[in-house]
Design a protein around this motif. Structure first.
Motif, PDB file in Angstrom:
ATOM      1  N   ALA A  22     -82.186 -52.094 -49.496  1.00  0.00           N
ATOM      2  CA  ALA A  22     -81.577 -53.182 -50.262  1.00  0.00           C
ATOM      3  C   ALA A  22     -80.632 -52.656 -51.331  1.00  0.00           C
ATOM      4  CB  ALA A  22     -82.669 -54.028 -50.906  1.00  0.00           C
ATOM      5  N   HIS A  23     -79.493 -53.338 -51.470  1.00  0.00           N
ATOM      6  CA  HIS A  23     -78.560 -53.068 -52.563  1.00  0.00           C
ATOM      7  C   HIS A  23     -78.401 -54.345 -53.393  1.00  0.00           C
ATOM      8  CE1 HIS A  23     -77.515 -49.639 -49.982  1.00  0.00           C
ATOM      9  NE2 HIS A  23     -77.137 -49.054 -51.103  1.00  0.00           N
ATOM     10  N   HIS A  24     -78.472 -54.181 -54.716  1.00  0.00           N
ATOM     11  CA  HIS A  24     -78.462 -55.318 -55.632  1.00  0.00           C
ATOM     12  C   HIS A  24     -77.229 -55.244 -56.538  1.00  0.00           C
ATOM     13  CE1 HIS A  24     -82.576 -55.562 -54.292  1.00  0.00           C
ATOM     14  NE2 HIS A  24     -82.931 -54.469 -54.937  1.00  0.00           N
ATOM     15  N   SER A  25     -76.348 -56.255 -56.445  1.00  0.00           N
ATOM     16  CA  SER A  25     -75.194 -56.296 -57.347  1.00  0.00           C
ATOM     17  C   SER A  25     -75.610 -56.678 -58.763  1.00  0.00           C
ATOM     18  CB  SER A  25     -74.149 -57.281 -56.823  1.00  0.00           C
ATOM     19  OG  SER A  25     -73.601 -56.819 -55.608  1.00  0.00           O
ATOM     20  N   PHE A  26     -76.742 -57.405 -58.878  1.00  0.00           N
ATOM     21  CA  PHE A  26     -77.263 -57.806 -60.185  1.00  0.00           C
ATOM     22  C   PHE A  26     -78.743 -57.454 -60.262  1.00  0.00           C
ATOM     23  CE2 PHE A  26     -73.738 -60.608 -59.082  1.00  0.00           C
ATOM     24  CZ  PHE A  26     -72.901 -60.411 -60.175  1.00  0.00           C
ATOM     25  N   SER A  27     -79.272 -57.406 -61.474  1.00  0.00           N
ATOM     26  CA  SER A  27     -80.673 -57.036 -61.687  1.00  0.00           C
ATOM     27  C   SER A  27     -81.581 -57.850 -60.781  1.00  0.00           C
ATOM     28  CB  SER A  27     -81.053 -57.261 -63.147  1.00  0.00           C
ATOM     29  OG  SER A  27     -80.344 -56.368 -63.977  1.00  0.00           O
ATOM     30  N   PHE A  28     -82.511 -57.141 -60.128  1.00  0.00           N
ATOM     31  CA  PHE A  28     -83.408 -57.791 -59.182  1.00  0.00           C
ATOM     32  C   PHE A  28     -84.602 -56.887 -58.945  1.00  0.00           C
ATOM     33  CE2 PHE A  28     -84.968 -58.969 -54.958  1.00  0.00           C
ATOM     34  CZ  PHE A  28     -84.983 -60.352 -55.043  1.00  0.00           C
ATOM     35  N   ALA A  29     -85.808 -57.487 -58.940  1.00  0.00           N
ATOM     36  CA  ALA A  29     -87.044 -56.739 -58.668  1.00  0.00           C
ATOM     37  C   ALA A  29     -87.126 -55.534 -59.604  1.00  0.00           C
ATOM     38  CB  ALA A  29     -87.126 -56.346 -57.200  1.00  0.00           C
ATOM     39  N   ASN A  30     -87.234 -54.325 -59.073  1.00  0.00           N
ATOM     40  CA  ASN A  30     -87.383 -53.143 -59.917  1.00  0.00           C
ATOM     41  C   ASN A  30     -86.069 -52.618 -60.475  1.00  0.00           C
ATOM     42  OD1 ASN A  30     -90.164 -53.102 -59.621  1.00  0.00           O
ATOM     43  ND2 ASN A  30     -90.075 -51.853 -57.764  1.00  0.00           N
ATOM     44  N   TYR A  31     -84.950 -53.209 -60.022  1.00  0.00           N
ATOM     45  CA  TYR A  31     -83.641 -52.806 -60.568  1.00  0.00           C
ATOM     46  C   TYR A  31     -83.323 -53.694 -61.767  1.00  0.00           C
ATOM     47  CZ  TYR A  31     -78.572 -52.556 -61.114  1.00  0.00           C
ATOM     48  OH  TYR A  31     -77.299 -52.433 -61.636  1.00  0.00           O
ATOM     49  N   TYR A  32     -83.241 -53.065 -62.936  1.00  0.00           N
ATOM     50  CA  TYR A  32     -82.918 -53.816 -64.152  1.00  0.00           C
ATOM     51  C   TYR A  32     -81.779 -53.118 -64.871  1.00  0.00           C
ATOM     52  CZ  TYR A  32     -83.070 -55.761 -68.828  1.00  0.00           C
ATOM     53  OH  TYR A  32     -82.711 -56.349 -70.011  1.00  0.00           O
ATOM     54  N   ASN A  33     -80.681 -53.846 -65.037  1.00  0.00           N
ATOM     55  CA  ASN A  33     -79.530 -53.353 -65.784  1.00  0.00           C
ATOM     56  C   ASN A  33     -79.082 -54.492 -66.697  1.00  0.00           C
ATOM     57  OD1 ASN A  33     -76.991 -52.657 -66.728  1.00  0.00           O
ATOM     58  ND2 ASN A  33     -76.328 -51.717 -64.800  1.00  0.00           N
ATOM     59  N   PRO A  34     -79.261 -54.332 -68.028  1.00  0.00           N
ATOM     60  CA  PRO A  34     -78.940 -55.430 -68.946  1.00  0.00           C
ATOM     61  C   PRO A  34     -77.474 -55.852 -68.892  1.00  0.00           C
ATOM     62  CG  PRO A  34     -79.379 -53.389 -70.158  1.00  0.00           C
ATOM     63  CD  PRO A  34     -79.783 -53.144 -68.735  1.00  0.00           C
ATOM     64  N   GLU A  35     -76.592 -54.968 -68.386  1.00  0.00           N
ATOM     65  CA  GLU A  35     -75.183 -55.327 -68.258  1.00  0.00           C
ATOM     66  C   GLU A  35     -74.889 -56.051 -66.947  1.00  0.00           C
ATOM     67  OE1 GLU A  35     -72.910 -51.798 -68.858  1.00  0.00           O
ATOM     68  OE2 GLU A  35     -73.549 -51.583 -70.943  1.00  0.00           O
ATOM     69  N   ARG A  36     -75.910 -56.142 -66.098  1.00  0.00           N
ATOM     70  CA  ARG A  36     -75.729 -56.809 -64.800  1.00  0.00           C
ATOM     71  C   ARG A  36     -76.857 -57.811 -64.567  1.00  0.00           C
ATOM     72  NH1 ARG A  36     -73.399 -52.879 -60.125  1.00  0.00           N
ATOM     73  NH2 ARG A  36     -71.892 -51.745 -61.387  1.00  0.00           N
ATOM     74  N   MET A  37     -76.878 -58.828 -65.413  1.00  0.00           N
ATOM     75  CA  MET A  37     -77.900 -59.865 -65.269  1.00  0.00           C
ATOM     76  C   MET A  37     -77.399 -61.023 -64.412  1.00  0.00           C
ATOM     77  SD  MET A  37     -80.420 -58.519 -66.675  1.00  0.00           S
ATOM     78  CE  MET A  37     -81.528 -59.892 -66.430  1.00  0.00           C
ATOM     79  N   HIS A  38     -76.115 -61.341 -64.539  1.00  0.00           N
ATOM     80  CA  HIS A  38     -75.537 -62.450 -63.770  1.00  0.00           C
ATOM     81  C   HIS A  38     -74.029 -62.457 -64.007  1.00  0.00           C
ATOM     82  CE1 HIS A  38     -75.012 -64.999 -67.428  1.00  0.00           C
ATOM     83  NE2 HIS A  38     -76.071 -64.312 -67.842  1.00  0.00           N
ATOM     84  N   PHE A  39     -73.311 -63.219 -63.176  1.00  0.00           N
ATOM     85  CA  PHE A  39     -71.897 -63.535 -63.390  1.00  0.00           C
ATOM     86  C   PHE A  39     -71.823 -65.049 -63.440  1.00  0.00           C
ATOM     87  CE2 PHE A  39     -67.678 -64.718 -61.818  1.00  0.00           C
ATOM     88  CZ  PHE A  39     -66.856 -63.980 -62.661  1.00  0.00           C
TER      89      PHE A  39
END
Length: 240
Positions: A22-39
């Motif tokens: 899986a590749h996540h463009s925005f934070s999801f599951a164990n992938y958390y990036n405060p700069e990529r929460m949503h558009f």
């Protein structure tokens, strides 16, 4: 002046579970990036590869508009509303989770990998009655054209959701140029390159790159390669 944010394919969140890559463009599951929460109201853009016969067991959602676009292969779907369906490449599926729904998603084929985009949008109405829809799309209608596949209107082309959002898919010849006019004042556009290379507002984008553009009423588009395929997501920038 329009503003933009560029998400190169190799900067996405990544999780390889063996059966699921899986590749996540925005934070999801164990992938958390405060700069990529949503558009804007676009909350999730997942690019999943699922091995034959594998998938996600029954799990719940609420108050989210969930859109699934198979890029290769087919998905077997079951949900608590009584729906049981197979969604293939060339089709689009939508669920308004509303007050709550549970569903499962599996690769419908034992001997073929499934590649899908799953996209979540925040709705503009909470606690609606859950609903399900899927449609077969006229793939030829997106040749050198942005084909509308989703809108807020039940009587318009494509599926509909509880949000002032419009999705379009296009597949282009090399050198083809056009403009895309944003559907609603204040909306932005998140472009996701499925295949090939394109230039949007002067930014060169390759396969699986994402570009968000806002504070504008249109974007310029050029296909640089013969296999250029792009999904445009025209979404409100303000959360309801």
């Amino acid at each position: 002046m329009s503003q933009f944010i560029l998400h190169k394919a190799n900067t996405r969140g990544h999780a390889n579970h063996g059966w699921l890559n899986a590749h996540h463009s925005f934070s999801f599951a164990n992938y958390y990036n405060p700069e990529r929460m949503h558009f804007g109201v676009l909350r999730v853009l997942n690019d999943d590869l699922i091995d034959g016969g594998m998938g996600f067991g029954t799990h719940p959602h609420d108050n989210m508009e969930i859109i699934t676009i198979p890029l290769a292969g087919a998905i077997a779907h079951k949900d608590s509303m009584g729906n049981s369906a197979v969604i293939k490449n060339g089709e689009i599926q939508v669920m308004s989770a509303g007050t709550g729904v549970s569903h499962s998603e599996f690769n419908a084929n034992a001997d073929e990998q499934l590649n899908l985009l799953q996209i979540w949008l925040f709705p503009n109405k909470k606690n609606v009655t859950p609903r399900y829809d899927q449609q077969t799309l006229d793939v030829e209608a997106r040749h050198n054209n942005f084909q509308q596949i989703l809108s807020p209107n039940a009587d318009d082309a494509g599926v509909w959701i509880h949000q002032d959002a419009w999705f379009s898919l296009g597949k282009f010849n090399a050198g083809f140029e056009t403009e895309y006019k944003i559907k609603k004042a204040g909306n932005g556009v998140y472009a996701f390159v499925i295949n090939g290379e394109v230039t949007i507002n002067g930014q060169v984008l390759s396969k699986r790159d994402g570009l968000g553009v806002w504070d504008t009423d249109k974007i310029s588009f050029k296909a640089n390669t013969a296999d250029a395929e792009v999904l445009l997501m025209d979404v409100p920038m303000e959360l309801n």
